[in-house]
Scaffold this active site. Structure first.
Site, PDB file in Angstrom:
ATOM      1  N   ASP A  82      32.708 -82.936  31.372  1.00 59.53           N
ATOM      2  CA  ASP A  82      31.611 -82.037  31.016  1.00 59.53           C
ATOM      3  C   ASP A  82      30.957 -81.557  32.325  1.00 59.53           C
ATOM      4  O   ASP A  82      31.424 -80.607  32.936  1.00 59.53           O
ATOM      5  CB  ASP A  82      30.653 -82.849  30.128  1.00 59.53           C
ATOM      6  CG  ASP A  82      29.574 -82.030  29.474  1.00 59.53           C
ATOM      7  OD1 ASP A  82      29.645 -80.801  29.505  1.00 59.53           O
ATOM      8  OD2 ASP A  82      28.623 -82.623  28.919  1.00 59.53           O
TER       9      ASP A  82
ATOM     10  N   ARG B 256      33.296 -92.126  16.168  1.00 56.12           N
ATOM     11  CA  ARG B 256      34.437 -92.305  17.079  1.00 56.12           C
ATOM     12  C   ARG B 256      35.754 -92.363  16.322  1.00 56.12           C
ATOM     13  O   ARG B 256      36.799 -92.014  16.857  1.00 56.12           O
ATOM     14  CB  ARG B 256      34.281 -93.611  17.870  1.00 56.12           C
ATOM     15  CG  ARG B 256      33.199 -93.590  18.931  1.00 56.12           C
ATOM     16  CD  ARG B 256      33.396 -94.765  19.873  1.00 56.12           C
ATOM     17  NE  ARG B 256      32.235 -95.068  20.692  1.00 56.12           N
ATOM     18  CZ  ARG B 256      31.946 -94.491  21.851  1.00 56.12           C
ATOM     19  NH1 ARG B 256      32.725 -93.556  22.336  1.00 56.12           N
ATOM     20  NH2 ARG B 256      30.886 -94.848  22.536  1.00 56.12           N
TER      21      ARG B 256
ATOM     22  N   GLU C 161      40.639 -89.778  30.547  1.00 57.93           N
ATOM     23  CA  GLU C 161      39.253 -89.477  30.145  1.00 57.93           C
ATOM     24  C   GLU C 161      39.229 -88.802  28.777  1.00 57.93           C
ATOM     25  O   GLU C 161      40.174 -88.102  28.416  1.00 57.93           O
ATOM     26  CB  GLU C 161      38.635 -88.504  31.152  1.00 57.93           C
ATOM     27  CG  GLU C 161      37.777 -89.145  32.216  1.00 57.93           C
ATOM     28  CD  GLU C 161      36.380 -89.519  31.717  1.00 57.93           C
ATOM     29  OE1 GLU C 161      36.194 -89.733  30.502  1.00 57.93           O
ATOM     30  OE2 GLU C 161      35.481 -89.614  32.559  1.00 57.93           O
ATOM     31  N   ASP C 162      38.115 -88.971  28.071  1.00 60.97           N
ATOM     32  CA  ASP C 162      37.965 -88.243  26.805  1.00 60.97           C
ATOM     33  C   ASP C 162      37.568 -86.792  27.048  1.00 60.97           C
ATOM     34  O   ASP C 162      38.147 -85.869  26.489  1.00 60.97           O
ATOM     35  CB  ASP C 162      36.949 -88.949  25.883  1.00 60.97           C
ATOM     36  CG  ASP C 162      35.584 -89.194  26.549  1.00 60.97           C
ATOM     37  OD1 ASP C 162      35.422 -88.921  27.759  1.00 60.97           O
ATOM     38  OD2 ASP C 162      34.667 -89.663  25.840  1.00 60.97           O
TER      39      ASP C 162
ATOM     40  N   PHE D  42      28.597 -79.685  21.406  1.00 59.34           N
ATOM     41  CA  PHE D  42      28.694 -81.144  21.403  1.00 59.34           C
ATOM     42  C   PHE D  42      29.709 -81.550  20.347  1.00 59.34           C
ATOM     43  O   PHE D  42      29.578 -81.199  19.179  1.00 59.34           O
ATOM     44  CB  PHE D  42      27.336 -81.795  21.130  1.00 59.34           C
ATOM     45  CG  PHE D  42      27.347 -83.252  21.484  1.00 59.34           C
ATOM     46  CD1 PHE D  42      27.090 -83.665  22.784  1.00 59.34           C
ATOM     47  CD2 PHE D  42      27.669 -84.212  20.526  1.00 59.34           C
ATOM     48  CE1 PHE D  42      27.136 -85.007  23.123  1.00 59.34           C
ATOM     49  CE2 PHE D  42      27.722 -85.561  20.864  1.00 59.34           C
ATOM     50  CZ  PHE D  42      27.457 -85.948  22.162  1.00 59.34           C
TER      51      PHE D  42
HETATM   52  P1  IMP Z   1      30.266 -85.758  32.476  1.00 62.33           P
HETATM   53  O1  IMP Z   1      29.075 -84.884  32.148  1.00 62.33           O
HETATM   54  O2  IMP Z   1      31.462 -84.931  32.869  1.00 62.33           O
HETATM   55  O3  IMP Z   1      29.905 -86.781  33.492  1.00 62.33           O
HETATM   56  O4  IMP Z   1      30.681 -86.490  31.135  1.00 62.33           O
HETATM   57  C1  IMP Z   1      30.242 -87.794  30.904  1.00 62.33           C
HETATM   58  C2  IMP Z   1      30.484 -88.300  29.527  1.00 62.33           C
HETATM   59  O5  IMP Z   1      29.595 -87.624  28.644  1.00 62.33           O
HETATM   60  C3  IMP Z   1      31.855 -88.131  28.908  1.00 62.33           C
HETATM   61  O6  IMP Z   1      32.806 -89.087  29.324  1.00 62.33           O
HETATM   62  C4  IMP Z   1      31.484 -88.337  27.450  1.00 62.33           C
HETATM   63  O7  IMP Z   1      31.425 -89.712  27.143  1.00 62.33           O
HETATM   64  C5  IMP Z   1      30.092 -87.722  27.358  1.00 62.33           C
HETATM   65  N1  IMP Z   1      30.152 -86.378  26.771  1.00 62.33           N
HETATM   66  C6  IMP Z   1      30.097 -85.190  27.387  1.00 62.33           C
HETATM   67  N2  IMP Z   1      30.189 -84.174  26.489  1.00 62.33           N
HETATM   68  C7  IMP Z   1      30.303 -84.779  25.273  1.00 62.33           C
HETATM   69  C8  IMP Z   1      30.470 -84.274  23.930  1.00 62.33           C
HETATM   70  O8  IMP Z   1      30.527 -83.064  23.656  1.00 62.33           O
HETATM   71  N3  IMP Z   1      30.569 -85.218  22.958  1.00 62.33           N
HETATM   72  C9  IMP Z   1      30.539 -86.556  23.185  1.00 62.33           C
HETATM   73  N4  IMP Z   1      30.402 -87.054  24.420  1.00 62.33           N
HETATM   74  C10 IMP Z   1      30.284 -86.179  25.454  1.00 62.33           C
END
Ligand code: IMP
Length: 187
Positions: free
Chosen positions: A114, A176, A110-111, A163
Site C-alpha cells: 500500500d 481473513r 506479502e498480501d 480498502f
Molecule cells: P503498507 O502501507 O504498504 O506498509 O501496508 C501495510 C499493511 O497494511 C499491509 O501488509 C496490510 O496488512 C495492510 N493493508 C494495507 N491496505 C490494506 C487493505 O486494503 N486491506 C487490508 N489491509 C491492508
C-alpha cells in the site's frame, strides 16, 4: 456481529481469478528459481492464504522431471508498529537464528503493498542478514497509495484505492477467511 461493523460490499477478485493468477505466478517463480533452494518468507498474518496456495503452485521435486525443481523452505516474519502508526517499527523473525538467511535466495511473500513502508522496513532489515538475493512477491498492489518507492518483482493484481478484505486480508481481524477479495463498505 455488531451493527457498526462494515460489510464486504462487492467481490473485487473472485476465487477462480485468484487461483488462476497464483498458478501463473507459481510457474513464473518455478522457472526463475529452477534448481535452486528458495526461502519463501511469509509476512504474517495477511499473507497466510496466499502463501499456502503460492507455495503449492511452485514446482517441487514431486511434480517435475528429475533435474527440474525448486527446493522450498518456509519462514515467517511478523512486523509490529507503534500505537497509532501504520509504519512498522520492529521485525520479528518467527524462526531461525540471525544467520539463517545468510547467502540464501529469499522471496518475501506479502498480501498487499500500500504505502510501501512495511516492505521498505522489511527489506532494509533483511539486508542486514546478508542473504544472497531478496525478491518480493505481493498478491495485491495499490500503487496510487505509495509513499515510498519499493521494488516488486511479482505482482498478482494491481487494485484501485479501496480498502479490501478476504483471502488473508482483514478488517479488525475479521474476514481473513473469505476465499475471494472484496471491497469493504466503510460507510
Ligand atoms: P503498507 O502501507 O504498504 O506498509 O501496508 C501495510 C499493511 O497494511 C499491509 O501488509 C496490510 O496488512 C495492510 N493493508 C494495507 N491496505 C490494506 C487493505 O486494503 N486491506 C487490508 N489491509 C491492508
Amino acid at each position: 456481529m455488531s451493527a457498526t461493523k462494515p460489510l464486504p460490499e462487492s467481490v473485487l477478485i473472485s476465487e477462480s481469478c485468484l487461483q488462476n493468477r497464483i498458478r501463473e505466478l507459481g510457474t513464473q517463480i518455478s522457472t526463475d528459481y529452477e534448481n535452486r533452494e528458495l526461502i519463501l518468507l511469509g509476512v504474517l498474518r495477511g499473507s497466510v492464504l496466499f502463501f499456502a496456495d503460492l507455495s503449492r503452485a511452485i514446482f517441487g521435486a514431486q511434480l517435475t522431471d528429475a533435474g527440474r525443481e525448486v527446493q522450498i523452505r518456509f519462514e515467517f516474519v511478523q512486523l509490529t508498529s507503534y500505537h497509532n502508526s501504520r509504519k512498522p517499527s520492529r521485525v520479528q523473525l518467527i524462526h531461525g537464528g540471525s544467520d539463517y538467511l545468510e547467502q540464501r535466495h529469499v522471496l518475501i511473500v506479502e498480501d498487499i503493498v500500500d504505502t510501501g513502508h512495511t516492505l521498505k522496513f522489511l527489506s532494509e532489515y533483511l539486508r542486514t542478514l546478508n542473504p544472497k538475493t531478496v525478491k518480493v512477491c505481493t498478491l495485491l498492489d495499490k500503487p496510487s497509495q505509495r509513499q515510498v518507492p519499493v521494488a516488486i518483482d511479482y505482482i498478482g493484481f494491481e487494485i484501485p484505492d479501496a480498502f479490501v478484505v478476504g483471502y488473508g486480508l482483514d478488517y479488525a481481524q475479521q474476514y481473513r477467511n473469505l476465499p475471494y477479495i472484496a471491497v469493504l463498505d466503510e460507510t
